[in-house]
Enzyme design. Sequence first.
Site, PDB file in Angstrom:
ATOM      1  CG  HIS A  20      42.088  32.700  -1.199  1.00  0.00           C
ATOM      2  ND1 HIS A  20      43.212  32.395   0.030  1.00  0.00           N
ATOM      3  CD2 HIS A  20      41.182  33.646  -0.359  1.00  0.00           C
ATOM      4  CE1 HIS A  20      42.724  33.031   1.347  1.00  0.00           C
ATOM      5  NE2 HIS A  20      41.810  33.920   0.865  1.00  0.00           N
ATOM      6  CG  HIS A  23      40.015  29.538   2.100  1.00  0.00           C
ATOM      7  ND1 HIS A  23      39.739  30.481   1.233  1.00  0.00           N
ATOM      8  CD2 HIS A  23      39.721  30.504   3.242  1.00  0.00           C
ATOM      9  CE1 HIS A  23      39.282  31.777   1.468  1.00  0.00           C
ATOM     10  NE2 HIS A  23      39.134  31.806   2.933  1.00  0.00           N
ATOM     11  CB  CYS A 128      35.299  45.066  10.663  1.00  0.00           C
ATOM     12  SG  CYS A 128      36.132  44.262   9.247  1.00  0.00           S
ATOM     13  CB  CYS A 131      36.303  41.208  11.350  1.00  0.00           C
ATOM     14  SG  CYS A 131      38.144  41.807  10.831  1.00  0.00           S
ATOM     15  CB  CYS A 146      38.916  46.663   9.653  1.00  0.00           C
ATOM     16  SG  CYS A 146      39.465  45.108  10.084  1.00  0.00           S
ATOM     17  CG  HIS A 149      39.566  42.797   6.397  1.00  0.00           C
ATOM     18  ND1 HIS A 149      38.834  42.125   7.631  1.00  0.00           N
ATOM     19  CD2 HIS A 149      39.699  41.623   5.672  1.00  0.00           C
ATOM     20  CE1 HIS A 149      38.620  41.042   7.596  1.00  0.00           C
ATOM     21  NE2 HIS A 149      39.083  40.644   6.531  1.00  0.00           N
ATOM     22  CE  LYS A 296      44.431  36.635   6.288  1.00  0.00           C
ATOM     23  NZ  LYS A 296      43.165  36.980   6.914  1.00  0.00           N
ATOM     24  CE  LYS A 299      36.649  34.943   2.217  1.00  0.00           C
ATOM     25  NZ  LYS A 299      36.455  33.571   2.167  1.00  0.00           N
TER      26      LYS A 299
HETATM   27  N1  MSP Z   1      34.251  31.944   9.358  1.00  0.00           N
HETATM   28  C1  MSP Z   1      35.406  32.198  10.110  1.00  0.00           C
HETATM   29  C2  MSP Z   1      35.868  31.231  10.876  1.00  0.00           C
HETATM   30  C3  MSP Z   1      34.818  30.261  11.709  1.00  0.00           C
HETATM   31  S1  MSP Z   1      35.605  29.184  12.560  1.00  0.00           S
HETATM   32  C4  MSP Z   1      34.682  29.006  13.769  1.00  0.00           C
HETATM   33  C5  MSP Z   1      36.609  32.551   9.179  1.00  0.00           C
HETATM   34  N2  MSP Z   1      36.319  32.416   7.934  1.00  0.00           N
HETATM   35  S2  MSP Z   1      37.401  32.889   6.698  1.00  0.00           S
HETATM   36  O1  MSP Z   1      36.953  32.280   5.259  1.00  0.00           O
HETATM   37  O2  MSP Z   1      37.646  33.939   6.771  1.00  0.00           O
HETATM   38  O3  MSP Z   1      38.588  31.907   6.885  1.00  0.00           O
HETATM   39  C6  MSP Z   1      39.552  32.303   7.837  1.00  0.00           C
HETATM   40  C7  MSP Z   1      40.719  31.093   7.946  1.00  0.00           C
HETATM   41  O4  MSP Z   1      41.083  30.581   6.651  1.00  0.00           O
HETATM   42  C8  MSP Z   1      42.068  31.495   8.661  1.00  0.00           C
HETATM   43  O5  MSP Z   1      41.898  31.391  10.034  1.00  0.00           O
HETATM   44  C9  MSP Z   1      43.169  30.477   8.027  1.00  0.00           C
HETATM   45  O6  MSP Z   1      42.694  29.191   8.695  1.00  0.00           O
HETATM   46  C10 MSP Z   1      42.689  30.433   6.680  1.00  0.00           C
HETATM   47  N3  MSP Z   1      43.233  31.583   5.645  1.00  0.00           N
HETATM   48  C11 MSP Z   1      42.419  32.289   5.075  1.00  0.00           C
HETATM   49  N4  MSP Z   1      43.298  33.013   4.570  1.00  0.00           N
HETATM   50  C12 MSP Z   1      44.640  32.748   4.937  1.00  0.00           C
HETATM   51  C13 MSP Z   1      45.943  33.153   4.611  1.00  0.00           C
HETATM   52  N5  MSP Z   1      46.232  34.216   3.638  1.00  0.00           N
HETATM   53  N6  MSP Z   1      47.065  32.628   5.048  1.00  0.00           N
HETATM   54  C14 MSP Z   1      46.762  31.337   5.962  1.00  0.00           C
HETATM   55  N7  MSP Z   1      45.295  30.977   6.176  1.00  0.00           N
HETATM   56  C15 MSP Z   1      44.607  31.776   5.610  1.00  0.00           C
HETATM   57  O7  MSP Z   1      37.455  33.425   9.580  1.00  0.00           O
END
Ligand code: MSP
Length: 508
Positions: A20, A23, A128, A131, A146, A149, A296, A299
């Site tokens: 989304h 990312h 969680c 997380c 959590c 979340h 925030k 998903k």
């Molecule tokens: N897989 C772990 C990270 C491992 S790194 C060794 C993870 N993945 S995640 O798919 O949840 O992605 C988290 C990251 O995606 C956040 O730290 C950020 O960089 C980005 N984001 C996901 N949602 C976001 C927002 N709503 N806003 C800003 N960044 C976001 O955690």
Amino acid sequence: MSHDRFYVTTPIYYVNAEPHVGHAYTTIMADIFARHHRQRGEDVFFLTGTDEHGAKIARAAEAAGHTPKSHADTLSAKFRDLGRVLEASNDFFIRTTDAAHITEVQRVLGILHARGDIYKGSYGGWYCTPCEAFYTEGELAEAYTCPIHGTPVEWLEEDNWFFRLSAYRERLLAHFDAHPEWVVPTPRYNEARRMIESGLEDLSISRSQISWGVPVPWDPEQVIYVWVDALFNYWTALGYGAGADGARYWPPDLQLMAKDILKFHAVIWPALLMAAEIELPRRLAIHGYVLKGGEKMSKTTGNLVDPFPFIDDYGIDALRYYLCREIRFGEDGTFSAEGFDARYTGELANELGNLLNRTVIMIDRYRGGVVPADQGEDRALADEVAQRQAEIVAAFDAADITRAVEAAWVLVRALNRLVEQRAPWVLAKDPGAAADLDQVLFSLAAGLTSVLVLLWPIIPGSAARALASLGQDPSQVLLARATWGDGIAGARVTAIPPLFPRVEGRPE
Ligand code: MSP
């Protein structure tokens, strides 16, 4: 921070659901840094990828009726495709299911085990799964949910392998003291430091109740905790994804992420590296959340914006520009369709697109399409370009993308003022004002070329098209090209369709 190589990373994204805008945000910001450092002539390595092991992924696969691996293959491809659509210039895309990653993670953990940093123990805690982390009772939100979340946590109890995280407290604090800018912005540095000061528990680094993961090399009944597997991606990628001499990129110069995963990167990651005797990253840049309707985007909560409709309607550069301009880097910011449209129309189309269009048309009409010579009368503007360029470099060094784009936009506005104040269409009617007209047209072409080079990391495709229309080689975007006046006089301009055309209707 000036040396000749630059290693920048994004977190690796979980493949439990579709990508989304959240990312996309981190990938775009990392890409902007990567491109800026390439403009400095540095040897850049930009890494992104997917995090594919653990209970969260196994459950998502099961729910979809797939094996974890086939589910991961499908979703990982979507993240990879998103990167292409975003025009992310990553040099490699790592998957934690890559065989070479798995082998290296096992090797490094074997070292930690042999050194006595890993021991067997039992653990019970509130877990969680979204997380992939344990929480203490004190950290939980209301009714055993959590804190990130808001979903229920589960009690998990098992015999696991533990990493002696607590033993690294003093060394971590010493590292924080010696490197006050290793986590930016400062409030995040303070937050991470407080986590360490308030006491560290040893970390359970294996799981016995799930099988979707990297086997613990000395105890194959257990798999390595997904976060430990994932964090090492930044290290393992250089061994097989960065060419023969990939190790030259270590340590990372800049690791980007949102604040949700601060503890993993600012506390656990450096301790693991210390234990493995690997040099620590130079800087973590922690950004805020992209919010939708005040919450925030995630998903787990289902509160998502799909980036694709915006890219289809407005073009990728509009999304890149909007995200870095609208959301102050380091703070939370709201994504809204109205705000997006307003910045697109008001800034990209009306300020930058029109400026280019007018400049090209006037050079065509008044000077037969050839940029006239500099009359040396616009030193103040030339100085302003140099100043803003220095400000942009400083902003990037301070990991402040928003300040960089603001500084470039000051120049866009200065050039629009130049058009209004000097009114070339009036000068064109006065044969005695030919030198003045030459100067204005030269200054517009020179100023625009500089600003386009400075904006290239943010809007690469549009900047390249605009440079070509000004008779400049669009593949030459080193920062030195932003120097006032180089190669401008005598260039032949060509009109092009609007850079940022009007958009009818807009996505919700
Ligand atoms: N897989 C772990 C990270 C491992 S790194 C060794 C993870 N993945 S995640 O798919 O949840 O992605 C988290 C990251 O995606 C956040 O730290 C950020 O960089 C980005 N984001 C996901 N949602 C976001 C927002 N709503 N806003 C800003 N960044 C976001 O955690």
